[in-house]
Scaffold this active site. Structure first.
Site, PDB file in Angstrom:
ATOM      1  N   CYS A  57      -0.902   1.639  10.912  1.00 42.98           N
ATOM      2  CA  CYS A  57      -1.218   0.487  10.067  1.00 42.98           C
ATOM      3  C   CYS A  57       0.035  -0.277   9.418  1.00 42.98           C
ATOM      4  O   CYS A  57       1.111   0.238   8.933  1.00 42.98           O
ATOM      5  CB  CYS A  57      -2.017   0.698   8.721  1.00 42.98           C
ATOM      6  SG  CYS A  57      -2.479  -0.645   7.497  1.00 42.98           S
ATOM      7  N   CYS A  93      -0.466   5.364   6.401  1.00 45.62           N
ATOM      8  CA  CYS A  93      -1.286   5.527   7.778  1.00 45.62           C
ATOM      9  C   CYS A  93      -0.353   4.975   8.798  1.00 45.62           C
ATOM     10  O   CYS A  93       0.297   3.890   8.783  1.00 45.62           O
ATOM     11  CB  CYS A  93      -2.444   4.815   7.751  1.00 45.62           C
ATOM     12  SG  CYS A  93      -3.594   5.325   6.624  1.00 45.62           S
ATOM     13  N   SER A 119     -13.643  -0.068   1.366  1.00 45.39           N
ATOM     14  CA  SER A 119     -13.254   1.007   2.102  1.00 45.39           C
ATOM     15  C   SER A 119     -12.172   1.886   1.713  1.00 45.39           C
ATOM     16  O   SER A 119     -11.152   1.310   0.928  1.00 45.39           O
ATOM     17  CB  SER A 119     -12.573   0.241   3.351  1.00 45.39           C
ATOM     18  OG  SER A 119     -12.108   1.081   4.223  1.00 45.39           O
ATOM     19  N   ASN A 137      -5.226  -2.849  16.265  1.00 45.70           N
ATOM     20  CA  ASN A 137      -4.438  -4.171  16.224  1.00 45.70           C
ATOM     21  C   ASN A 137      -3.114  -3.892  16.432  1.00 45.70           C
ATOM     22  O   ASN A 137      -2.661  -3.259  15.485  1.00 45.70           O
ATOM     23  CB  ASN A 137      -5.004  -5.107  15.099  1.00 45.70           C
ATOM     24  CG  ASN A 137      -6.389  -5.404  15.247  1.00 45.70           C
ATOM     25  OD1 ASN A 137      -6.902  -5.892  16.146  1.00 45.70           O
ATOM     26  ND2 ASN A 137      -7.084  -5.078  13.940  1.00 45.70           N
ATOM     27  N   SER A 160     -12.276   5.628   5.906  1.00 43.20           N
ATOM     28  CA  SER A 160     -11.665   5.567   7.042  1.00 43.20           C
ATOM     29  C   SER A 160     -11.392   7.050   7.480  1.00 43.20           C
ATOM     30  O   SER A 160     -10.671   7.543   6.951  1.00 43.20           O
ATOM     31  CB  SER A 160     -10.348   4.756   6.842  1.00 43.20           C
ATOM     32  OG  SER A 160     -10.541   3.514   6.337  1.00 43.20           O
ATOM     33  N   LEU A 161     -11.970   7.285   8.665  1.00 42.57           N
ATOM     34  CA  LEU A 161     -11.627   8.734   9.081  1.00 42.57           C
ATOM     35  C   LEU A 161     -10.807   8.793  10.211  1.00 42.57           C
ATOM     36  O   LEU A 161      -9.593   9.518  10.108  1.00 42.57           O
ATOM     37  CB  LEU A 161     -12.899   9.243   9.780  1.00 42.57           C
ATOM     38  CG  LEU A 161     -13.261  10.514   9.936  1.00 42.57           C
ATOM     39  CD1 LEU A 161     -12.665  11.885   8.954  1.00 42.57           C
ATOM     40  CD2 LEU A 161     -14.686  11.074  10.500  1.00 42.57           C
ATOM     41  N   GLY A 174      -3.643  -2.550   0.505  1.00 46.30           N
ATOM     42  CA  GLY A 174      -3.984  -1.425  -0.453  1.00 46.30           C
ATOM     43  C   GLY A 174      -5.119  -0.463  -0.262  1.00 46.30           C
ATOM     44  O   GLY A 174      -5.985  -0.409   0.479  1.00 46.30           O
ATOM     45  N   GLU A 175      -5.131   0.452  -1.204  1.00 46.86           N
ATOM     46  CA  GLU A 175      -6.143   1.464  -1.074  1.00 46.86           C
ATOM     47  C   GLU A 175      -7.044   1.414  -2.521  1.00 46.86           C
ATOM     48  O   GLU A 175      -6.629   1.585  -3.543  1.00 46.86           O
ATOM     49  CB  GLU A 175      -5.432   2.919  -1.098  1.00 46.86           C
ATOM     50  CG  GLU A 175      -6.215   4.178  -1.461  1.00 46.86           C
ATOM     51  CD  GLU A 175      -7.606   3.966  -0.536  1.00 46.86           C
ATOM     52  OE1 GLU A 175      -7.867   3.869   0.346  1.00 46.86           O
ATOM     53  OE2 GLU A 175      -8.703   4.104  -1.445  1.00 46.86           O
ATOM     54  N   CYS A 186       0.820  -1.165  -0.055  1.00 44.87           N
ATOM     55  CA  CYS A 186       0.122   0.027  -0.026  1.00 44.87           C
ATOM     56  C   CYS A 186       0.944   1.243   0.035  1.00 44.87           C
ATOM     57  O   CYS A 186       2.021   1.304   0.869  1.00 44.87           O
ATOM     58  CB  CYS A 186      -1.052   0.061   1.449  1.00 44.87           C
ATOM     59  SG  CYS A 186      -2.316   1.264   1.325  1.00 44.87           S
TER      60      CYS A 186
HETATM   61  N1  SAH Z   1      -6.969   1.685   2.436  1.00 41.82           N
HETATM   62  C1  SAH Z   1      -8.216   1.238   2.809  1.00 41.82           C
HETATM   63  C2  SAH Z   1      -8.463  -0.085   2.690  1.00 41.82           C
HETATM   64  C3  SAH Z   1      -7.801  -0.834   3.997  1.00 41.82           C
HETATM   65  S1  SAH Z   1      -9.090  -0.990   5.135  1.00 41.82           S
HETATM   66  C4  SAH Z   1      -8.520   2.343   4.058  1.00 41.82           C
HETATM   67  O1  SAH Z   1      -7.921   2.923   4.529  1.00 41.82           O
HETATM   68  O2  SAH Z   1      -9.867   2.386   4.222  1.00 41.82           O
HETATM   69  C5  SAH Z   1      -8.427  -1.441   6.397  1.00 41.82           C
HETATM   70  C6  SAH Z   1      -9.218  -0.747   7.755  1.00 41.82           C
HETATM   71  O3  SAH Z   1      -8.163  -0.987   8.788  1.00 41.82           O
HETATM   72  C7  SAH Z   1      -9.216   0.822   7.553  1.00 41.82           C
HETATM   73  O4  SAH Z   1     -10.239   1.201   8.077  1.00 41.82           O
HETATM   74  C8  SAH Z   1      -8.149   1.222   8.491  1.00 41.82           C
HETATM   75  O5  SAH Z   1      -7.914   2.672   9.135  1.00 41.82           O
HETATM   76  C9  SAH Z   1      -7.932   0.220   9.652  1.00 41.82           C
HETATM   77  N2  SAH Z   1      -6.605  -0.076  10.455  1.00 41.82           N
HETATM   78  C10 SAH Z   1      -5.421   0.105   9.890  1.00 41.82           C
HETATM   79  N3  SAH Z   1      -4.375  -0.264  10.619  1.00 41.82           N
HETATM   80  C11 SAH Z   1      -5.181  -0.875  11.625  1.00 41.82           C
HETATM   81  C12 SAH Z   1      -4.882  -1.390  12.924  1.00 41.82           C
HETATM   82  N4  SAH Z   1      -3.414  -1.379  13.294  1.00 41.82           N
HETATM   83  N5  SAH Z   1      -5.802  -1.531  13.803  1.00 41.82           N
HETATM   84  C13 SAH Z   1      -7.150  -1.538  13.529  1.00 41.82           C
HETATM   85  N6  SAH Z   1      -7.573  -1.148  12.447  1.00 41.82           N
HETATM   86  C14 SAH Z   1      -6.591  -0.521  11.262  1.00 41.82           C
END
Ligand code: SAH
Length: 377
Positions: free
Chosen positions: A131, A128, A209, A313, A232-233, A177-178, A124
């Site tokens: 993540c 973030c 998402s 997580n 994702s906010l 990925g996005e 990705c």
């Molecule tokens: N790139 C997209 C798709 C990934 S979805 C997006 O960001 O929406 C993955 C989801 O898991 C997103 O809502 C992201 O914010 C969340 N996420 C990422 N890392 C995380 C973590 N360590 N613990 C919990 N949620 C997480």
């Protein structure tokens, strides 16, 4: 894509991957090789209704045709490297593309229904901060075929080849990925998956998402047949979101909320969309943050929305930790007291690196690994 275009893209000595083609495109393909169009539909049914991964098994096709196909086309390009099964029944599939890049998909069973989480990119490009997938960087966009194959592989493993998919199985584009940075391929894959003669997983059962690729949210809002959307906010202010999700520096909360409003206006009766909010202990999880979030929704008059709260997580390489259980509850209650629907998404498959934000192509010898082919208990 027409078949002659395919020939140009894929040199003579390489087989054409056909897993991302619609039934009509497959008919074009066989026709360009001097075969009747209905043979294309037969192959499509073989690949998606029966979920066969080789031409050899498609015994309704003449043997000579199967051999000819085998020489020019490939009905399976993604392979399974390993499979990990969680104590909660979640399964993580670590797959590889034909050029050796990691692709991950997760099967999440619940009492009511099963969900398959698939990836749109290998790695990705977004950074973030909370993540683990971000640590891989972008390896490349997946093709429509590579997206569809993930679903076929998981369905075969869980329910068996040539069986019906239980009605109500849901898909979420929430893996690595996005999705909105691979928009065309994602939409194409969803079209292939929704065909009645194939997997027949309709867009209403799929949720995509996005981290907030604003122009694509506008484009998405114009689509006629489309999946559900989650955004994702994870922070109610630019100051905080800039830090947690650097994509916010490109499109800020104001632009994101405006796009969300456009999307909301385009929803059909009874439809809603989702904001995901990862709860990071001591960072974005106070009651004040919850109130600021409710204020934000009020300011943009967003009503047809629900908030999915995702407890963080954790992982060794990440500087965050999960919120206190009581604080998760308090955050949820604060939102509810302001009239906002909020749900806590319980983590699944944390022990095998299968939970949200944990897909980082991990191959740990101490994880419970069941190699491909074997069925889980
Ligand atoms: N790139 C997209 C798709 C990934 S979805 C997006 O960001 O929406 C993955 C989801 O898991 C997103 O809502 C992201 O914010 C969340 N996420 C990422 N890392 C995380 C973590 N360590 N613990 C919990 N949620 C997480």
């Amino acid at each position: 894509m027409n078949a002659s275009g395919c020939d140009k893209l894929f040199p003579m000595n390489e087989k054409l991957p056909i897993t991302g083609l619609t039934a009509a495109e497959l008919a074009d393909f066989v026709e360009s090789h001097g075969e009747p169009r209905y043979r294309g539909r037969q192959i499509f049914k073989g690949m998606y209704q029966r979920r066969l991964r080789s031409f050899e098994e498609m015994t309704d096709l003449p043997k000579s045709f199967r051999e000819k196909l085998d020489a020019i086309a490939s009905p399976a390009t993604v392979t399974v490297e390993s499979k990990y099964v969680s104590e909660d029944g979640t399964r993580r599939f670590l797959m590889k593309t034909s050029d050796g890049l990691p692709v991950e998909a997760v099967f999440i069973p619940t009492e009511k229904r099963d969900t398959i989480c698939f990836s749109s990119q290998s790695g990705c490009p977004l950074k973030c901060d909370f993540c683990l997938t971000a640590k891989l960087g972008l390896l490349r966009n997946l093709t429509p075929g590579e997206i569809v194959e993930q679903i076929v592989i998981v369905l075969n493993d869980v329910y068996g080849v040539d069986t019906e998919t239980p009605h109500g199985t849901n898909l979420v584009a929430m893996g690595a990925g996005e999705p909105f940075l691979n928009f065309e391929s994602l939409i194409k894959a969803i079209n292939v998956m929704s065909e009645e003669q194939g997997l027949f997983i309709v867009p209403g059962r799929i949720t995509v998402s996005t981290a907030g690729i604003v122009p694509k949210i506008h484009e998405f809002a114009k689509l006629e047949k489309r999946p559900n959307l989650a955004i994702s906010l994870s922070a109610p202010t630019d100051e905080l979101r800039d830090r947690l999700m650097p994509i916010n520096r490109r499109w800020n909360i104001h632009e994101l909320m405006n796009a969300a409003k456009v999307l909301e206006r385009s929803l059909k009766r009874g439809e809603r969309f989702t904001f995901e909010y990862v709860l990071l202990g001591g960072v974005n999880d106070s009651d004040d943050h919850a109130n600021a979030l409710a204020d934000l929704l009020e300011r943009y008059d967003l009503r047809r929305v629900k908030i999915n709260l995702i407890p963080h997580n954790p992982a060794e390489q990440l500087d965050y930790f999960p919120s206190d259980e009581l604080q998760v509850e308090s955050f949820k209650l604060t939102l509810e007291s302001r009239g906002v629907s909020a749900y806590v998404r319980r983590p699944r498959g944390r022990d095998i690196y299968a939970a949200c934000g944990q897909l980082a192509a991990k191959e740990e010898p101490n994880l419970v690994k069941i190699t491909s082919g074997a069925r889980a208990a």
